[in-house]
Scaffold this active site. Structure first.
Site, PDB file in Angstrom:
ATOM      1  CG  ASP A  41      21.563  27.216  98.381  1.00  0.00           C
ATOM      2  OD1 ASP A  41      21.249  26.477  98.464  1.00  0.00           O
ATOM      3  OD2 ASP A  41      20.664  28.435  98.720  1.00  0.00           O
ATOM      4  CD  GLU A  82      25.348  22.135  94.376  1.00  0.00           C
ATOM      5  OE1 GLU A  82      25.085  22.965  94.578  1.00  0.00           O
ATOM      6  OE2 GLU A  82      24.225  21.821  95.578  1.00  0.00           O
ATOM      7  CG  ASP A 108      16.010  25.977  94.672  1.00  0.00           C
ATOM      8  OD1 ASP A 108      16.442  25.919  95.339  1.00  0.00           O
ATOM      9  OD2 ASP A 108      17.199  26.390  93.838  1.00  0.00           O
TER      10      ASP A 108
END
Length: 737
Positions: A349, A352, A427
Site C-alpha cells: 500500500d 507512491e 481509495d
C-alpha cells in the site's frame, strides 16, 4: 496509427497540457436574472437542502468564499454559462463532499469524496456564443471542505501529443511499431519485462475489508464463506494488525492475533484459502525495523527532520527503495516476520510513496524522498513503486523459488509488470460515477502495457446512510460486483460498511443471489481465465481490452468507454446507473454476436437496447469464439478442469488454446506446461483439436470434452442430447458439427 511511445523519464511528467485546465472566468457566467459575472447561490443549513439559511441567497463569483462559512452545509448555484468556442468541454471537480453539475438539465458531472484533491471529470458539447442553463449542487462532508470546479475548453489541435517532465539529463523515449495494439504492447513488454504467471488462485475471488480487527474475526469470515459454499481463494488482512504506534514493525498484535502462524495454517489446511497481507514502506521511529534501517542510513531523513506526521499524528518516514541494500533489508524484515509464517501474497500500500500524508503532491513527494541512492528525488520520483515491488519480487523468488509471487500495489510505473504486480485504483468513492469511471480507468491502464488491474468493488468510501443496508448502495455494489467478475483480478474491498456477500441480503435476496451467480460464473470460466493468464505471460496478451484493440477498423468503437472485451470472446457491458431498466450496447463489426444468457443471435455493427434487470448484466459472445467451461469450484485449484464443456459459438471462424501448468511454481519457465488448441472452421463445420503440446507431471493424460455447438437455432442451453462428449488422449481429433 501503428506506433506506441514510451516516455523514458522518472520525474513528475505531464501529458497534453494539463495547464489548459482553467478556472471558469466570471465573464462566462450569468445569474438567474441574466447579470454577467455571477451565479445565484442558495444556502442551506443541512445537506438535504430543506433548511434555507437566514443569511439568504446571494450572487457569487467564487464558491470558495461560501464553504469557509461552516454554517453552510449545502449550496445550489444556478444561472447560465456561455462558451467562446464550439466543441467538447471537460469539467473538473476538485472538492470533498458531494457535487452534481447539470448543463441544460443534463447531469454532466457527479462527484463525491471524503477528502480534498480528489478529482472527477465530465464532458459535454457546447456551441460558441450560446447560453446554457447551469446548476451546481454541493453538500459538505466535514468542516474542512474545499469546493471548486474548473473546465478545459476545446483544444485547437487534437492530433498533437505533448509530454513535459520536470527533470532529466536528456529527452529520451522509445517508439514501438506494430500492425496492432497487441503487437505494440508486446514490443513494450519485450523491452521492459514480460509479465510472469500469477498463481492460479489469484484468478479466483479475493475478499477484503478495511480491516479485520482480530484473528477470530478473519477466520469466522472464511468459515462463513465455506459454510455458504461461496467460492473464495484469498482473504486479505489490511492495515493495523500491528500494535498501536508500531507501523512498519510487520508484527501482529498478539492480543488480537495470538497465533498468526496458526491462523494462516488453518486457512491453508482447513479452509483451502490463501492469505494476503498489507505492508508498507513506511516506518515509525522506535520500531526495530526503523532502527535497523536508520543504523544503515537507508531511510529518507527529511521527513524526520521536519517532523512530518501522518493522520494518526505520528512521525514517520519511508525507506529508500532505490538502494539495493535497503531493498534487501526490506525483504529480510518481511521474510522474518511474515513470509516465514506462511503469507501467500503482498499488498504494498501507499507505494507512491505517500509523503506527506496530507496533500502528497509530486513536488512534496520529490522533496521528501530525497536524496535517493540513484540521485535526487526530483529525478526519480515516479519509479519508487517499481523499486519497492522489485524488492519483494526478487526477495521472495530467492527465498522460495517454487512459490509464485503475487503483489497488489496502489501505484505503478513502466516495467512493473515484470514483478508480478496488480495495480488497483486506490481509495475511490462508492458512487455510480466512480463505477462508470472505473471502466475507462482500467482500460487505460491495461492499454499502457500493465495487464493486471483491479478496483475496490463497491468503492472504498461509502456515502450512503446505512451502508450495506441502503437500497441504492446494495444495487451499486451488486452492479460493481458484476463488473468486477470480468476484471483481470476479482476483488472486494472498502471501508465504512461490511463487504461480505451476506451483509447485502441472505439466500434468496436478489443482491445476494446475483453476486453469488457472478462469483460462480467466474469459477466456471476458470479454464478460460487461466488460459488468458497464460497468453499474458507467453504471448504478451492483454485480457481486459478496449474495443479498439480487437475492432480497430470499426471507428464507432474508438471512443466507447463503457464496454470492453474480456479475452477474445466476451463483450462486457456494465450497468452504471441506478435503477436502470435498459442500456444501449454497440455490437462491433464482426461475424455476429450471441447474447450469453439467452443464446439469441445478433448481427454486428449495430446498437441495440438491452434489458438490465439487477440479476443480470448485458454480456455477449463473439461468433467464432471457443470457450471452455470447467466444473463448479469452491477455490481455483479444488479439482482438475475435467470434464470441460467446450462451447463453440458458430457463425465465424475461430480458435482458442487451453493452457495449463502446475499453478503455483515457476517450472513453466523451463517448459512445464501444456497447450491444446481448438480451431473452428465455419465453411467445413469442423472443429479441429490439436495434438497436445508440452507436458508437466500432474497433467491429465486423458480428459473429457463435452462439445456444445451454439448457433442461431440452438442457443445458449447447457449440454444436452445435441452435444457431443469425446475422450481426448492428447492426439489430434476432428469433430463434425
Amino acid at each position: 496509427k501503428g506506433y506506441g511511445l514510451l516516455w523514458h523519464n522518472y520525474s513528475h511528467t505531464q501529458f497534453n497540457h494539463p495547464d489548459s485546465i482553467q478556472s471558469i472566468s466570471a465573464n462566462h457566467l450569468f445569474n438567474e436574472q441574466g447579470k454577467q459575472g455571477r451565479l445565484t447561490a442558495k444556502l442551506y443549513a443541512d445537506s438535504e437542502q430543506t433548511k434555507p439559511l437566514a443569511i439568504g441567497n446571494r450572487d457569487v463569483a467564487s464558491t470558495l468564499s461560501l464553504v469557509n462559512d461552516t454554517t453552510v452545509k449545502s449550496v445550489t448555484l444556478s444561472g447560465s454559462i456561455r462558451a467562446d468556442k464550439t466543441g467538447e468541454y471537460l469539467f473538473y471537480s476538485y472538492e470533498d463532499g458531494a457535487m452534481k453539475l447539470y448543463v441544460n438539465d443534463e447531469l454532466v458531472l457527479e462527484h463525491w469524496a471524503p477528502y480534498a484533491n480528489m478529482r472527477d471529470m465530465g464532458r459535454t458539447h457546447l456551441e460558441k456564443g450560446k447560453k446554457y442553463d447551469i446548476k451546481l449542487e454541493w453538500s459538505r462532508f466535514h468542516e474542512k471542505n474545499s469546493f471548486k470546479i474548473k473546465w478545459r475548453e476545446p483544444q485547437s489541435n487534437t492530433n498533437s501529443t505533448t509530454l513535459w517532465s520536470q527533470a532529466g539529463e536528456e529527452i529520451n523515449y522509445f517508439v514501438f511499431a506494430g500492425n496492432s495494439m497487441d503487437e505494440i504492447i508486446s514490443g513494450y513488454r519485450d523491452l521492459t519485462g514480460r509479465a510472469p504467471m500469477l498463481p492460479k488462485y489469484a484468478m479466483g475471488f479475493w475478499q477484503s475489508r478495511e480491516h479485520y480487527k482480530t484473528q477470530q474475526e478473519l477466520l469466522d469470515v472464511v468459515k462463513e464463506f465455506r459454510a455458504r459454499e461461496i467460492p473464495l481463494d484469498v482473504i486479505i488482512q489490511d492495515w493495523q494488525y500491528w500494535r498501536k504506534g508500531e507501523w512498519g514493525s510487520h508484527l501482529f498484535d498478539t492480543t488480537r492475533y495470538p497465533d498468526a502462524a496458526g491462523m494462516i495454517d488453518t486457512l491453508h489446511q482447513k479452509w483451502n484459502t490463501k492469505f494476503m497481507i498489507s505492508v508498507w514502506g513506511k516506518f515509525y521511529p522506535g520500531t526495530e525495523n526503523f532502527n535497523e534501517f536508520n543504523r544503515k542510513n537507508l531511510l529518507y531523513q527529511k521527513p524526520l527532520a521536519d517532523s512530518v506526521r501522518d493522520f494518526l499524528q505520528n512521525r514517520y518516514t519511508y525507506y529508500d527503495a532505490f538502494n539495493p541494500k535497503a531493498r534487501a533489508t526490506y525483504w529480510n524484515q518481511l521474510n522474518t516476520t511474515l513470509f516465514s509464517k506462511g503469507v501467500d501474497g503482498w499488498w504494498l500500500d501507499a507505494s507512491e510513496p505517500e509523503l506527506p500524508d496530507f496533500g502528497p503532491t509530486p513536488k512534496l513527494m520529490a522533496e521528501y524522498m530525497n536524496p535517493t541512492a540513484e540521485g535526487p528525488g526530483v529525478i526519480n520520483l515516479n519509479a519508487f513503486p517499481l523499486m519497492t515491488t522489485e524488492a519483494v519480487y526478487e526477495g521472495q523468488r530467492k527465498t522460495n523459488p517454487n512459490k509464485r509471487v503475487n503483489i497488489l500495489t496502489r501505484s505503478g510505473f513502466a516495467g512493473q509488470q515484470r514483478y508480478a504486480t496488480t495495480i488497483w485504483s486506490g481509495d475511490i468513492a462508492g458512487e455510480w460515477s466512480s463505477l462508470k469511471s472505473s471502466i475507462p480507468a482500467g482500460l487505460s491502464l491495461t492499454l499502457s502495457g500493465l495487464p493486471y488491474w483491479t478496483t475496490d468493488i463497491g468503492g472504498f468510501w461509502v456515502k450512503y446512510k446505512g451502508g450495506n443496508q441502503n437500497e441504492e448502495y446494495r444495487e451499486l455494489f451488486t452492479r460493481w460486483y458484476q463488473f468486477g467478475a470480468f476484471c483481470p483480478i476479482f476483488r472486494v474491498h472498502g471501508s465504512s460498511t461490511e463487504r461480505e456477500m451476506w451483509f447485502f441480503g441472505d439466500k434468496g435476496d436478489i443482491a445476494y443471489q446475483t453476486q453469488l451467480k457472478f462469483n460462480k460464473l467466474r469459477y466456471k470460466l476458470m479454464p478460460y481465465i487461466y488460459s488468458l493468464a497464460g497468453m499474458i505471460t507467453h504471448e504478451n496478451y492483454t485480457s481486459m481490452r478496449a474495443l479498439v484493440m480487437d475492432f480497430q477498423q470499426d471507428k464507432t468503437v474508438w471512443d466507447i468507454q463503457d464496454q470492453f472485451m474480456f479475452g477474445p470472446a466476451f463483450l462486457v457491458n456494465p450497468v452504471t446507473r441506478y435503477k436502470a431498466k435498459t442500456r444501449e450496447v454497440y455490437l462491433p463489426k464482426s461475424g455476429g454476436w450471441y447474447d450469453f444468457w439467452t443464446g439469441t443471435y445478433y448481427k454486428s455493427g449495430q446498437t441495440i437496447t438491452v434489458a438490465t434487470p439487477l440479476e443480470s448484466m448485458p454480456l455477449f459472445v463473439k461468433a467464432g469464439s471457443i470457450v471452455p467451461f470447467g466444473p463448479a469450484l469452491q477455490y481455483a485449484t479444488e479439482k482438475p478442469a475435467d470434464p470441460i464443456e467446450l462451447r463453440i459459438y458458430t457463425g465465424d471462424d475461430g480458435s482458442f488454446t487451453l493452457y495449463e501448468d502446475e499453478n503455483d511454481n515457476y517450472n513453466y519457465e523451463q517448459g512445464a506446461f501444456s497447450a491444446i488448441s481448438f480451431t473452428w472452421n465455419k465453411a467445413t463445420q469442423k472443429l479441429e483439436i490439436s495434438d497436445r503440446k508440452g507436458s508437466f507431471p500432474s497433467m491429465l493424460k486423458e480428459r473429457t470434452f463435452t462439445i456444445v455447438f451454439i448457433d442461431k437455432m440452438h442457443g445458449n442451453s447447457p449440454a444436452d442430447e445435441k452435444s457431443k462428449s469425446i475422450m481426448y488422449k492428447g492426439t489430434k481429433m476432428t469433430i463434425l458439427k
